[in-house]
Design an enzyme around this catalytic site. Sequence first.
Site, PDB file in Angstrom:
ATOM      1  N   ASN A 147       0.791  -1.206  -0.102  1.00 59.30           N
ATOM      2  CA  ASN A 147       0.022  -0.094   0.218  1.00 59.30           C
ATOM      3  C   ASN A 147       1.046   1.175   0.025  1.00 59.30           C
ATOM      4  OD1 ASN A 147      -2.946   1.037   0.493  1.00 59.30           O
ATOM      5  ND2 ASN A 147      -1.631   2.268   2.073  1.00 59.30           N
ATOM      6  N   GLU A 210      -1.090   1.410  -4.779  1.00 58.10           N
ATOM      7  CA  GLU A 210      -0.916   2.549  -5.433  1.00 58.10           C
ATOM      8  C   GLU A 210       0.058   3.014  -6.269  1.00 58.10           C
ATOM      9  OE1 GLU A 210      -1.784   2.048  -2.336  1.00 58.10           O
ATOM     10  OE2 GLU A 210      -3.768   2.963  -2.110  1.00 58.10           O
ATOM     11  N   ASP A 258      -4.057  22.133   8.284  1.00 57.12           N
ATOM     12  CA  ASP A 258      -4.360  21.382   7.349  1.00 57.12           C
ATOM     13  C   ASP A 258      -4.951  22.035   6.205  1.00 57.12           C
ATOM     14  OD1 ASP A 258      -5.218  18.677   5.998  1.00 57.12           O
ATOM     15  OD2 ASP A 258      -5.061  17.773   7.888  1.00 57.12           O
TER      16      ASP A 258
HETATM   17 MN    MN Z   1      -4.542   1.726  -0.471  1.00 59.49          MN
END
Ligand code: MN
Length: 456
Positions: A147, A210, A258
């Site tokens: 991942n 990804e 953020d």
């Molecule tokens: Mn993922």
Amino acid sequence: MVLGIMRLLWVLEELKKDKELVEIEEEVEAEDITYISRELDEGPALLFSNVKGRRMPILTNLCNKRERLMKLMHVRSEEELYEKLLRASESPRKGEYVDLTSASFTWRKREGSLSDIPVFKYYPRDAGPYITSGIVVAKSPRKGIQNASIHRMLLLDEDKLAIRIVPRHLWRIYREAIEEGHDLPVAILIGVHPAILVAAASSPPYGIDEMLVANALLEGGLKFVKLPESGISVPTDVEILIEGRITKEESYEGPFVDLLDIYDIRRKQPVIVVDRVWISKNAIYHAIVPASTEHKLLMGLYREALIWDNVRNVVPKVHKVRLTRGSGGWLHAFISIEKSSEGDGKNAIMAAFAAHPSLKAVVVVDGDVDVDDLDQVEWAIATRFQPSRDLVLIKCARGSSLDPSADQDNLLTDKIGIDATRTFLKPASIFERVKISPSERGLMIVRRLKEGHVSE
Ligand code: MN
């Protein structure tokens, strides 16, 4: 074999040709980078080549324009971009492997220190210097699922980082490792081709790597190496590669600004211990300035694609989808559609909410309204929207933790949909915006006056 073809340096060469990169050669303090980058938020990418006390150039505003991303991913329209992104996340592409020795000819090996990387602090009350462009790649100990995701990381020490992990894929892999009684090895990539960042910011289902989505976006252009200690596969074209372990030790992380220009709170988060740092020749440090357009676009692009895909299933045509900058590129969407029956606007609202759970407000307009122009969206609300007929209000649905007005503990928020498409129950002509067809002379005079104004 051509290595380095997808390197950031090559991307920057391309940008330079298009006048999409400006190099700032005069000395700046790292502390000034946030202000300068945000003031020039919609302009070219910025390369600060002389940052006081830092040996590495710092790059900002790399992914702040859709057009630039589209060009780098070889698509000509937003529609193609969304389609490519969705297709890539459904059918990731296996990469070709090269061995570490042939990949590492551009890399120097360093042992365990982050001190050569120009990590800096973005906002006055941030907890400290943060890495914001780091792609964290990890492999699940049970099933070997790899991942990749982007996380903010606070510099604690020259070999320690605190990483903010929300309960998604990396969290799941991390918990597996800790439950089995060991640390989770990770590889952190900094400074990559924008398509790799777009892929890392997307969220395909668990099980999809990804980085292979990135390879699909780049049509198989990536080469990979398998890191011997961890078995993690990473693209070779990386400016900086950090190898380390997420441990069960925790440390305070935050405050940190953020998406919404608001300080996120301080929390206890896991600590990464750094084992090795690889730095490529002439490396560039990519800094994503928090709450900048680059940050918002990277976060929102894949969500826009999901909204576009869902809405186009319920209406004849979707012109544009925008997660708006005012809402951090995350909470509000403006969508322009072609409708064929009276209720289409409402169905578009429902489809958008279903596609992006963090969405708080949606405005749906007709195709003659440009959703990139706030004045036009407001005009549509002023002239085509009647609350008792066109407002959708949903109470206490799941929302985003970023919105301070919501119930952040339970992730509950109210949602509104505004259907500002024109109703079919009244004649179309009464909603038409006036059009002016200027003469040649009129066009010329305006052009001259505008140019004069610019050169003043
Ligand atoms: Mn993922």
